[in-house]
Design a protein around this motif. Structure first.
Motif, PDB file in Angstrom:
ATOM      1  N   THR A  11      42.121  55.738  53.845  1.00  0.00           N
ATOM      2  CA  THR A  11      41.362  54.721  54.541  1.00  0.00           C
ATOM      3  C   THR A  11      40.601  53.704  53.562  1.00  0.00           C
ATOM      4  O   THR A  11      39.757  52.962  54.189  1.00  0.00           O
ATOM      5  CB  THR A  11      39.977  55.741  54.995  1.00  0.00           C
ATOM      6  N   LEU A  12      41.209  53.838  52.523  1.00  0.00           N
ATOM      7  CA  LEU A  12      40.553  52.694  51.431  1.00  0.00           C
ATOM      8  C   LEU A  12      41.669  52.014  51.030  1.00  0.00           C
ATOM      9  O   LEU A  12      42.892  52.497  51.329  1.00  0.00           O
ATOM     10  CB  LEU A  12      39.695  53.496  50.454  1.00  0.00           C
ATOM     11  N   ARG A  13      41.435  50.845  50.377  1.00  0.00           N
ATOM     12  CA  ARG A  13      42.721  50.156  49.780  1.00  0.00           C
ATOM     13  C   ARG A  13      42.367  50.253  48.142  1.00  0.00           C
ATOM     14  O   ARG A  13      41.156  49.827  47.966  1.00  0.00           O
ATOM     15  CB  ARG A  13      42.703  48.732  50.379  1.00  0.00           C
ATOM     16  N   LEU A  14      43.326  50.119  47.456  1.00  0.00           N
ATOM     17  CA  LEU A  14      43.386  50.109  46.036  1.00  0.00           C
ATOM     18  C   LEU A  14      43.993  48.736  45.434  1.00  0.00           C
ATOM     19  O   LEU A  14      45.098  48.277  46.156  1.00  0.00           O
ATOM     20  CB  LEU A  14      44.305  51.110  45.347  1.00  0.00           C
ATOM     21  N   LYS A  15      43.323  48.024  44.612  1.00  0.00           N
ATOM     22  CA  LYS A  15      43.597  46.613  44.099  1.00  0.00           C
ATOM     23  C   LYS A  15      43.808  46.908  42.475  1.00  0.00           C
ATOM     24  O   LYS A  15      43.026  47.154  42.024  1.00  0.00           O
ATOM     25  CB  LYS A  15      42.774  45.562  44.382  1.00  0.00           C
ATOM     26  N   ALA A  16      45.323  46.573  42.118  1.00  0.00           N
ATOM     27  CA  ALA A  16      45.076  46.520  40.927  1.00  0.00           C
ATOM     28  C   ALA A  16      44.219  45.598  39.954  1.00  0.00           C
ATOM     29  O   ALA A  16      43.919  44.459  40.173  1.00  0.00           O
ATOM     30  CB  ALA A  16      46.769  46.358  40.513  1.00  0.00           C
ATOM     31  N   VAL A  17      43.848  46.243  38.805  1.00  0.00           N
ATOM     32  CA  VAL A  17      43.135  45.305  37.915  1.00  0.00           C
ATOM     33  C   VAL A  17      43.856  44.641  36.814  1.00  0.00           C
ATOM     34  O   VAL A  17      44.851  45.225  36.303  1.00  0.00           O
ATOM     35  CB  VAL A  17      42.242  46.357  37.209  1.00  0.00           C
ATOM     36  N   HIS A  18      43.688  43.120  36.988  1.00  0.00           N
ATOM     37  CA  HIS A  18      44.316  42.231  35.868  1.00  0.00           C
ATOM     38  C   HIS A  18      43.339  41.703  35.256  1.00  0.00           C
ATOM     39  O   HIS A  18      42.092  41.869  35.384  1.00  0.00           O
ATOM     40  CB  HIS A  18      45.093  41.430  36.897  1.00  0.00           C
ATOM     41  N   GLU A  19      43.739  40.985  34.242  1.00  0.00           N
ATOM     42  CA  GLU A  19      42.888  39.933  33.417  1.00  0.00           C
ATOM     43  C   GLU A  19      41.745  39.144  34.248  1.00  0.00           C
ATOM     44  O   GLU A  19      40.626  39.319  33.854  1.00  0.00           O
ATOM     45  CB  GLU A  19      43.337  39.184  32.707  1.00  0.00           C
ATOM     46  N   ARG A  20      41.977  38.702  35.480  1.00  0.00           N
ATOM     47  CA  ARG A  20      41.061  37.899  36.118  1.00  0.00           C
ATOM     48  C   ARG A  20      39.953  38.709  36.944  1.00  0.00           C
ATOM     49  O   ARG A  20      38.975  38.265  37.142  1.00  0.00           O
ATOM     50  CB  ARG A  20      41.808  36.918  37.230  1.00  0.00           C
ATOM     51  N   ASN A  21      39.904  40.057  37.078  1.00  0.00           N
ATOM     52  CA  ASN A  21      39.402  40.946  37.716  1.00  0.00           C
ATOM     53  C   ASN A  21      38.634  42.244  36.777  1.00  0.00           C
ATOM     54  O   ASN A  21      37.919  43.066  37.297  1.00  0.00           O
ATOM     55  CB  ASN A  21      39.517  41.356  38.964  1.00  0.00           C
ATOM     56  N   GLN A  22      39.210  41.947  35.729  1.00  0.00           N
ATOM     57  CA  GLN A  22      38.775  43.398  34.725  1.00  0.00           C
ATOM     58  C   GLN A  22      37.297  43.172  34.433  1.00  0.00           C
ATOM     59  O   GLN A  22      36.613  44.371  34.352  1.00  0.00           O
ATOM     60  CB  GLN A  22      39.774  43.345  33.395  1.00  0.00           C
ATOM     61  N   LEU A  59      40.395  48.723  41.553  1.00  0.00           N
ATOM     62  CA  LEU A  59      39.223  48.700  42.122  1.00  0.00           C
ATOM     63  C   LEU A  59      39.615  49.109  43.429  1.00  0.00           C
ATOM     64  O   LEU A  59      40.647  49.212  44.103  1.00  0.00           O
ATOM     65  CB  LEU A  59      38.830  46.996  42.430  1.00  0.00           C
ATOM     66  N   VAL A  60      38.633  49.779  44.015  1.00  0.00           N
ATOM     67  CA  VAL A  60      38.514  50.494  45.536  1.00  0.00           C
ATOM     68  C   VAL A  60      37.788  49.538  46.304  1.00  0.00           C
ATOM     69  O   VAL A  60      36.726  49.546  46.276  1.00  0.00           O
ATOM     70  CB  VAL A  60      38.182  51.797  45.358  1.00  0.00           C
ATOM     71  N   TYR A  61      38.426  49.454  47.471  1.00  0.00           N
ATOM     72  CA  TYR A  61      38.002  48.644  48.573  1.00  0.00           C
ATOM     73  C   TYR A  61      37.728  49.400  49.761  1.00  0.00           C
ATOM     74  O   TYR A  61      38.579  50.147  50.217  1.00  0.00           O
ATOM     75  CB  TYR A  61      38.720  47.356  48.858  1.00  0.00           C
ATOM     76  N   ASP A  62      36.942  49.180  50.583  1.00  0.00           N
ATOM     77  CA  ASP A  62      36.453  49.903  51.897  1.00  0.00           C
ATOM     78  C   ASP A  62      36.257  48.521  52.617  1.00  0.00           C
ATOM     79  O   ASP A  62      35.295  47.829  52.654  1.00  0.00           O
ATOM     80  CB  ASP A  62      35.197  50.609  52.111  1.00  0.00           C
ATOM     81  N   LYS A  63      37.535  48.026  53.245  1.00  0.00           N
ATOM     82  CA  LYS A  63      37.575  46.853  54.073  1.00  0.00           C
ATOM     83  C   LYS A  63      37.380  45.489  52.879  1.00  0.00           C
ATOM     84  O   LYS A  63      38.101  45.456  51.826  1.00  0.00           O
ATOM     85  CB  LYS A  63      36.739  46.667  55.287  1.00  0.00           C
TER      86      LYS A  63
END
Length: 156
Positions: A11-22, A59-63
């Protein structure tokens, strides 16, 4: 080792962490763990060292809302869940179990059926995530909790 349960949809979305969002990952992770006696704040250097050791941060997103972080490590054929965090303002709203379900679905899509996790038996919030409705067998061994999908032995 923890055996994955069947069927809970992510029910959630995972977004990989990279240099720009670390920096976002580190700020959220460190804020979520403030006051913890078991974890310490990470710096960019700490995160880079973990990544060199095959750790994978998300990072874990809900929408569109970031609700927490997830960190696991690839150890050969094994996966070790290192930490799940939830933003302090969202605690006790079911996000921990939703993050865990999303992690399980990610593993299942990669055809991985088990993962490892280590934690202190005094961490009751963590222990509540690994309840019998999600996993087949939970055992307390000394101060270590172990989880298995193997059926209990038959007693004759």
């Amino acid at each position: 080792m923890i055996g994955l349960s069947d069927g809970q949809p992510a029910t959630l979305r995972l977004k990989a962490v990279h240099e720009r969002n670390q920096d976002t990952y580190l700020a959220l992770r460190n804020d979520a763990l403030k006051g913890s006696t078991h974890f310490f704040p990470h710096s960019v250097a700490d995160l880079e060292k973990l990544i060199r050791r095959k750790a994978v941060p998300y990072l874990v997103y809900d929408k569109q809302l970031i609700v927490g972080t997830l960190l696991f490590q690839k150890l050969g054929p094994n996966i070790r869940l290192l930490e799940i965090t939830c933003l302090p303002g969202l605690r006790r709203q079911g996000y921990g179990s939703r993050i865990l379900h999303t992690f399980q679905e990610k593993l299942r899509r990669s055809n991985i059926q088990t993962f490892e996790v280590f934690f202190l038996s005094t961490q009751q919030d963590v222990l509540r995530l690994y309840r019998p409705t999600m996993f087949c067998d939970i055992q307390l061994t000394s101060y270590w909790h172990t989880f298995s999908t193997d059926p209990p032995p038959l007693i004759v």
